[in-house]
Design an enzyme around this catalytic site. Structure first.
Site, mmCIF file in Angstrom:
data_model
loop_
_atom_site.group_PDB
_atom_site.id
_atom_site.type_symbol
_atom_site.label_atom_id
_atom_site.label_comp_id
_atom_site.label_asym_id
_atom_site.label_seq_id
_atom_site.Cartn_x
_atom_site.Cartn_y
_atom_site.Cartn_z
ATOM 1 N N THR A 195 50.237 125.724 11.727
ATOM 2 C CA THR A 195 51.573 125.167 11.501
ATOM 3 C C THR A 195 52.006 124.514 12.797
ATOM 4 O OG1 THR A 195 52.708 127.150 12.271
ATOM 5 C CG2 THR A 195 52.168 127.035 9.938
ATOM 6 N N GLU A 339 52.236 128.617 5.161
ATOM 7 C CA GLU A 339 52.027 130.054 4.996
ATOM 8 C C GLU A 339 51.941 130.465 3.528
ATOM 9 O OE1 GLU A 339 54.083 128.583 7.024
ATOM 10 O OE2 GLU A 339 54.249 129.621 8.948
ATOM 11 N N LYS A 452 75.617 132.669 12.622
ATOM 12 C CA LYS A 452 75.869 134.069 12.271
ATOM 13 C C LYS A 452 77.171 134.497 12.931
ATOM 14 C CE LYS A 452 70.941 134.287 12.006
ATOM 15 N NZ LYS A 452 70.544 132.975 12.579
ATOM 16 N N TRP A 457 77.321 134.393 7.283
ATOM 17 C CA TRP A 457 76.640 133.158 7.634
ATOM 18 C C TRP A 457 77.517 131.950 7.333
ATOM 19 C CZ3 TRP A 457 71.031 134.054 5.428
ATOM 20 C CH2 TRP A 457 70.314 134.826 6.341
#
Lengths: 558, 558
Positions: A195, A339, A452, A457
């Site tokens: 990645t 992934e 946060k 959030w």
């Protein structure tokens, strides 16, 4: 896992491992007349039957073993476009027990060298057209013993280099056209892909024979891409990018023809190959489709064969989806990542929405999870969130084709960084979104881009979209900055249009009017010249965070 | 299998076992609104959502564990029609780690008892309508401790029997609606089914979680049945017969609605439920369809929803296929057996034949092998035969959902009889046929019905079909009889039509004229009154062979 009782009933099923060699053998015999069609830029594309891919893969395996000394578990890299030879490497290398390492030719040279060295690749199979990229790297690749060159391209830059250089066709010529593929453990490594994260070193994901096989079956399920030998798939998504979304393996399972663009990824040749070869399916990222749409608008062509278009890698803008619908190309969203092999979700609308007004909304989601991908949402405090279509959390996934670690070199334990894998082994995707009760995922933010604040959030994307809908705002980026009381708070960085006069108080009131909750409204504001961008044009928020940390931004507190 | 090198690259994929509990959890959440519709013979069928199946399966698992003491690996039998409660047992029993044993309610009582005792079933879940069949058996089933009764039916015959009798609904009522399904090894036993061979004791086939999971994915691939949540499948094939061809598991993977006929398998209610519930797919053996066709001809109904009909278990007569085509129901042949889970082949014509005159011929074959089923043909001398569409041999198959042995009781090694399994572990199917170069199987004979003459095979079916095309012949059966010179030679047994006068020489010349090779023509001929038949109406050739051996046939040698 509980062990079976001593008097357990044993399954009487055969213990047959799920191997890539079985996919190759099946595709090259039962679907031997299906084709890999490679665009050459000339009048006639290059056609190779699956049967020929089968015999040539066997020849390649013989050459790698006997001439280059490649053993099981050795890494064989490819630096190649989508073409028939790349498909041969896809099958020959894992089937013989070695590991295919697909190199991303878009990476900066330095990163590419780092990856080759980290994987300790012994062989690089490269397209002749990519020699200008490869040749300067070679002095920095001590593990590479052999370079095998395929297709056209000037070989001069390879003269006098240290690794031995071979011509692919010469190497395989005369080799036996069958190979006694070893009966491997299905959990052995088959292929690897790094990645290209924006932070830290690239991370290696290692696919197993088992994961590739199961993923291919899922791709062929009707709820996913559902292709058969009546289809031709235009595989625009690169083979160096997550196994081209699993298409080379999936197509060999069911005899789907592949149309490979090689290096001809510009809108004009893509339009030309669609008209000439009449693919029924295509797979690519949205930017490719945006370019193709412009091309088709400027120079209309017959693209009526293409009735299914899989779009992943990024969300497809609704306008693009509508435009393609008008052309008869039905866009189907999919979500995944390196992934996840990558199939994570596919946005086929549920039965009850088909033909209703809801249908388009479902198609704009990232899609629905298949049986093989389990999902959960985790909130800012680590709590599990309900699938109510409202609660936004970080997406975590589990499954037999999902990574549970990163490769860390042959002598090292795999890496399981806590920000990437949960304690119970799930992958933390870094994507934030909601899941509806019927399992449709809607992504809203990257986890690193949410703020946060006091255990809740705040979506930076929501704030940015609201800000950018103000007539005076050209661009806006919102980033999290440290705050003593709340942990983090949003900083709004705004690019005003020329001659615009709106002040911060006005913009803040505007946000409140756009439905942003009071506690989410930024206190910190700054005007900037332009939003810093990454090489692929995305907002580069880490630059803004650094500028703030270094006191380089003129921040006003409201 | 070669062990990985010490410095092998390890796969970084998660190690997630393929479990039936995962199919249940997926189906009952993401496809929670899909339905199992059970025909009741009343105005309104019974409808149960996949979500309810999920909670009730959890309740059943709690009841089996906590009230009946069922432990992992215990066998729980079902004696049931296709209905919602049977689906619950399908998921609850294997998911909790026990083994589902589906009992074939068509078997003679003696064989049924033998099978229950061989499997040592501890619990039988039975439909109330089948109590008359079950009650007299119970005294002969010493391992059965509990009987659980579902649905309507007189309970009187169960009064005073030895096993404890429970009402299904009372047993599960109030139990928790979630169950912490154990993380089992995917190779553990999930379900078992006995084959009702015509010779010897029944043989137990034990499916694993892995085999069921992989088979379900294959069923959902577009090249196989390719169903999605837009489909409703009429599952006529019994749940006691090879897992109803895998449909209950496959449907939960993708949200396909199931229409279950319960005990209403007669043509009239089947036609009625098709008209009322509009299934898009159906699966059954040819005799069911023959009856349905007669019903639809006599009393036309709207069956336009049904566009895909999977036929297996026996070859579909071409006339039946054509008749269904006319009704808009597209018949798709499939081949399999209890030992193959059962999906072995599906007869979807290859791309090049679609829309051509070849298409129908491809549809009449048994079909094409998927990647998961490897096939080979073995000749009379044990030699491998080519896939040329001409060479006939015994079909042998290998794959992860194919049996490699038979169950032989908890304390015994599995059975691997040499006439059923090759030394290298392939299943000998007992079917004789050809395979075309593109992987289409055409079956011609059962291996026990071919005549092995001088190292070559003579097809009894070919001889019979040729004989029966003679206007004087009512029926004909050809069997192998011992021959000193050739090993075996064909004996032709002929039933003449009333008043027919053809003699053996005429019939022999007629065969030669029909393209039968000279060396294949029978020398031994006899006239019989009628061909002996089995209970399901097939020619019972072992009776003829015995009569010949005992000198009871008046054989004439030409």
């Amino acid at each position: 896992m509980s062990p079976p009782r001593e008097d357990a009933v044993l399954s009487t099923m055969q213990d047959v491992p799920l191997l890539i060699s079985r996919i190759l053998t099946h595709g090259s015999t039962i679907h031997g007349s299906s084709q890999v069609i490679t665009w050459t830029g000339e009048a006639e594309p290059h056609r190779r039957s699956f049967a020929e891919i089968g015999t040539r893969s066997a020849q390649l395996a013989h050459a790698l073993t006997e001439d280059l000394g490649v053993r099981e578990d050795d890494r064989v890299a490819t630096l190649a476009w989508n073409n028939a030879e790349h498909v041969e490497a896809y099958f020959a290398v894992p089937s013989m027990g070695a590991v295919l390492h697909t190199l991303n030719l878009r990476l900066p040279a330095e990163q590419l060298a780092w990856i080759v060295n980290h994987a300790a690749d012994r062989v690089v199979i490269a397209n002749g057209s990519l020699i200008p990229l490869l040749a300067p790297l070679l002095p920095h690749l001590p593990t590479v013993e052999h370079v095998v060159v395929t297709g056209p391209g000037d070989r001069t830059p390879l003269e006098g280099v240290r690794p031995r250089v071979h011509e692919y066709e010469e190497l395989i010529a005369g080799k036996p056209t069958a190979y006694d593929w070893p009966e491997l453990d299905e959990r052995r490594a088959a292929a690897m892909c790094y990645t290209s994260g924006t932070t830290g070193d690239p991370k290696g994901v290692v696919y197993s024979h088992r994961s590739v096989y199961l993923h291919s079956m899922q791709v062929n399920m009707t709820e996913s891409m559902g292709l058969t030998d009546q289809d031709t798939s235009l595989v625009v998504v690169p083979q160096f990018h997550v196994n081209a979304w699993g298409l080379p393996h999936a197509t060999f399972m069911t005899g789907v023809n592949m149309l490979m663009p090689d290096r001809f990824l510009q809108p004009a040749p893509l339009a030309e190959m669609i008209e000439a070869e009449r693919p029924t399916h295509a797979a690519a990222v949205p930017t490719i489709w945006q370019g193709l749409l412009a091309e088709l608008t400027a120079r209309p062509r017959d693209v009526s064969s293409l009735h299914q278009v899989t779009i992943g890698g990024a969300a497809c803008p609704p306008s693009l989806m509508e435009a393609f619908d008008t052309l008869g190309m039905r866009v189907c969203h999919a979500w995944g990542m390196t992934e996840t092999s990558p199939l994570g979700t596919v946005a086929r609308p549920p039965a009850h929405a088909v033909g209703t007004e809801e249908e388009f909304a479902y198609r704009l989601t990232q899609g629905r999870f298949p049986t093989g991908v389990e999902a959960r949402l985790t909130g800012p405090g680590g709590e599990r969130l309900p699938w109510d279509g409202q609660s936004a959390g970080e997406l975590e996934v589990r499954g037999a084709w999902i990574a549970g670690a990163y490769y860390n070199g042959v002598d090292a334990e795999p890496l399981r960084p806590a920000d990437k894998f949960s304690e119970d082994g799930w992958l933390k995707t870094g994507d934030v979104g909601t899941i509806s009760p019927d399992g449709f995922l809607t992504l809203t933010d990257r986890a690193k881009d949410v703020i946060k604040s006091g255990g809740e959030w705040i979506s930076s994307v929501d704030l940015e979209n609201a800000l950018m809908s103000h007539p005076d705002v050209a661009e806006a980026a919102v980033v999290a900055v440290p705050d003593d009381k709340w942990g983090e708070r949003p900083l709004a960085t705004v690019v005003l249009k020329e001659g615009a006069t709106a002040d911060f108080k006005t913009l803040r009131s505007f946000l409140a009017g756009e439905g942003i909750a009071k506690w989410q409204l930024p206190e910190r504001w700054t005007i900037i010249e332009s939003v810093p961008k990454t090489s692929v044009g995305k907002f580069d928020k880490k630059v803004l965070r650094r500028q703030y940390a270094e006191g380089k931004l003129d921040v006003q507190q409201l």
